[in-house]
Design a protein around this motif. Sequence first.
Motif, PDB file in Angstrom:
ATOM      1  N   ASN A 190       0.828  -1.214   0.000  1.00 17.32           N
ATOM      2  CA  ASN A 190       0.000   0.000   0.000  1.00 17.32           C
ATOM      3  C   ASN A 190       0.857   1.255   0.000  1.00 17.32           C
ATOM      4  O   ASN A 190       0.558   2.232  -0.693  1.00 17.32           O
ATOM      5  CB  ASN A 190      -0.926   0.001   1.220  1.00 17.32           C
ATOM      6  CG  ASN A 190      -2.054  -0.995   1.088  1.00 17.32           C
ATOM      7  OD1 ASN A 190      -2.448  -1.336  -0.022  1.00 17.32           O
ATOM      8  ND2 ASN A 190      -2.567  -1.475   2.201  1.00 17.32           N
ATOM      9  N   TYR A 191       1.951   1.229   0.787  1.00 13.57           N
ATOM     10  CA  TYR A 191       2.836   2.395   0.871  1.00 13.57           C
ATOM     11  C   TYR A 191       3.477   2.685  -0.488  1.00 13.57           C
ATOM     12  O   TYR A 191       3.496   3.833  -0.947  1.00 13.57           O
ATOM     13  CB  TYR A 191       3.914   2.138   1.915  1.00 13.57           C
ATOM     14  CG  TYR A 191       4.950   3.239   2.009  1.00 13.57           C
ATOM     15  CD1 TYR A 191       4.690   4.417   2.701  1.00 13.57           C
ATOM     16  CD2 TYR A 191       6.195   3.100   1.393  1.00 13.57           C
ATOM     17  CE1 TYR A 191       5.633   5.425   2.789  1.00 13.57           C
ATOM     18  CE2 TYR A 191       7.142   4.100   1.472  1.00 13.57           C
ATOM     19  CZ  TYR A 191       6.857   5.257   2.165  1.00 13.57           C
ATOM     20  OH  TYR A 191       7.788   6.253   2.229  1.00 13.57           O
ATOM     21  N   ASP A 194       0.843   3.900  -3.080  1.00 13.91           N
ATOM     22  CA  ASP A 194       0.517   5.316  -2.832  1.00 13.91           C
ATOM     23  C   ASP A 194       1.630   6.224  -3.340  1.00 13.91           C
ATOM     24  O   ASP A 194       1.366   7.318  -3.858  1.00 13.91           O
ATOM     25  CB  ASP A 194       0.319   5.558  -1.332  1.00 13.91           C
ATOM     26  CG  ASP A 194      -1.024   5.045  -0.829  1.00 13.91           C
ATOM     27  OD1 ASP A 194      -1.880   4.742  -1.682  1.00 13.91           O
ATOM     28  OD2 ASP A 194      -1.198   4.933   0.392  1.00 13.91           O
ATOM     29  N   THR A 197       1.052   6.806  -7.083  1.00 13.23           N
ATOM     30  CA  THR A 197      -0.170   7.447  -7.564  1.00 13.23           C
ATOM     31  C   THR A 197      -0.538   8.736  -6.834  1.00 13.23           C
ATOM     32  O   THR A 197      -1.395   9.476  -7.306  1.00 13.23           O
ATOM     33  CB  THR A 197      -1.360   6.480  -7.439  1.00 13.23           C
ATOM     34  OG1 THR A 197      -1.533   6.119  -6.055  1.00 13.23           O
ATOM     35  CG2 THR A 197      -1.105   5.218  -8.260  1.00 13.23           C
ATOM     36  N   ILE A 198       0.060   8.998  -5.688  1.00 16.32           N
ATOM     37  CA  ILE A 198      -0.395  10.105  -4.860  1.00 16.32           C
ATOM     38  C   ILE A 198      -0.143  11.453  -5.540  1.00 16.32           C
ATOM     39  O   ILE A 198       0.871  11.653  -6.203  1.00 16.32           O
ATOM     40  CB  ILE A 198       0.289  10.050  -3.474  1.00 16.32           C
ATOM     41  CG1 ILE A 198      -0.559  10.761  -2.423  1.00 16.32           C
ATOM     42  CG2 ILE A 198       1.687  10.633  -3.512  1.00 16.32           C
ATOM     43  CD1 ILE A 198      -0.208  10.394  -1.015  1.00 16.32           C
ATOM     44  N   ASN A 270      -3.120  15.286   0.526  1.00 17.82           N
ATOM     45  CA  ASN A 270      -2.733  14.170  -0.327  1.00 17.82           C
ATOM     46  C   ASN A 270      -3.973  13.588  -0.993  1.00 17.82           C
ATOM     47  O   ASN A 270      -4.992  13.349  -0.340  1.00 17.82           O
ATOM     48  CB  ASN A 270      -2.041  13.066   0.481  1.00 17.82           C
ATOM     49  CG  ASN A 270      -0.607  13.422   0.822  1.00 17.82           C
ATOM     50  OD1 ASN A 270       0.040  14.205   0.128  1.00 17.82           O
ATOM     51  ND2 ASN A 270      -0.102  12.851   1.896  1.00 17.82           N
ATOM     52  N   HIS A 272      -5.181  10.371  -3.394  1.00 17.81           N
ATOM     53  CA  HIS A 272      -4.667   9.050  -3.760  1.00 17.81           C
ATOM     54  C   HIS A 272      -4.938   8.685  -5.217  1.00 17.81           C
ATOM     55  O   HIS A 272      -4.175   7.930  -5.814  1.00 17.81           O
ATOM     56  CB  HIS A 272      -5.254   7.984  -2.839  1.00 17.81           C
ATOM     57  CG  HIS A 272      -4.770   8.122  -1.425  1.00 17.81           C
ATOM     58  ND1 HIS A 272      -3.538   7.681  -1.025  1.00 17.81           N
ATOM     59  CD2 HIS A 272      -5.344   8.695  -0.337  1.00 17.81           C
ATOM     60  CE1 HIS A 272      -3.364   7.957   0.257  1.00 17.81           C
ATOM     61  NE2 HIS A 272      -4.448   8.576   0.694  1.00 17.81           N
ATOM     62  N   GLU A 273      -6.007   9.194  -5.794  1.00 25.41           N
ATOM     63  CA  GLU A 273      -6.290   8.920  -7.204  1.00 25.41           C
ATOM     64  C   GLU A 273      -6.913  10.155  -7.836  1.00 25.41           C
ATOM     65  O   GLU A 273      -7.745  10.829  -7.220  1.00 25.41           O
ATOM     66  CB  GLU A 273      -7.249   7.737  -7.366  1.00 25.41           C
ATOM     67  CG  GLU A 273      -6.633   6.377  -7.077  1.00 25.41           C
ATOM     68  CD  GLU A 273      -7.594   5.248  -7.390  1.00 25.41           C
ATOM     69  OE1 GLU A 273      -7.287   4.427  -8.271  1.00 25.41           O
ATOM     70  OE2 GLU A 273      -8.658   5.196  -6.741  1.00 25.41           O
TER      71      GLU A 273
END
Length: 282
Positions: A190-191, A194, A197-198, A270, A272-273
């Motif tokens: 997940n890190y 992210d 894509t962040i 932030n 995410h998408e």
Amino acid sequence: MFNKKTIIEYLLTAVGTSIAASGIFYFLAPESIAIGGVTGFSLVMTSYLPLPLSTVTFISNVILLILGFVFCGREFGGKTIFAVINLSLIMYIMENLFPIYGPITDETLLNLIIGVILFAAGLAIVFNQNASTGGTDILAKIFNKYFNLNFGTALLVADAIVVFMAIFTFGIKEGILGILGWFLKGLLINYFIDGFTIKKEVVIISNKSNEVKDFIFNNINRGVTVYKAEGGYTHESKDIIVTVLSKNQYFKLKKDLKTIDPSVFVLIRNVHEVFGNGFEHF
């Protein structure tokens, strides 16, 4: 015919599977640490079958792909099949050209951490290309379809089965390390995803809104949305400028914004998408 974008995606998929394979082969396999997934299952099975890890991984993935086609339909694209083949091929090359006869370091925990980091980084690169390495992802899809489990829970169940098989095969110490690695793998994937894509949503309130807009248009090549607002204390009319930037673009804006307006007020979130013009397509 493949276009440039597709070729880059396949190349990045190959890079990702190579990184993941190195984490498994050089750090996790020598310590008999199974952190879930088809590679963990294959590591367990090599204790019972007279076959190398690459061969068991390939056979396991082929079986799971067939099950996926039978039970879930054609939801597995060419990049996933390519990733499955490449993962096994890279491990085959490592076994025959760059073999290892023991753990890289004498510290089991260090091998676990490095192996999981490499494995998670490789998988994140593959996932970011809209592909997967097959494996327990396919079992999770089957559990999701036929047992009404959400995908995250189904993947957790599939990986948990592998980890408990490792406890039975390798012992409690390796099993506990496998559970730790399994947990770290989820966090790190997940890190890393992210990190790919962040984006940054930047909200700017400035007395020089026109100069700020011009800078974003001309120097960063991004669009903005402007909201009209009123200061709660001063009752002055304000322009609220909202834009979404990549991390590099955000750092460029941050560097010059203070010069444009020393009294500027900025809020950063932030994101995410982001879908739409200039970003990802739906």
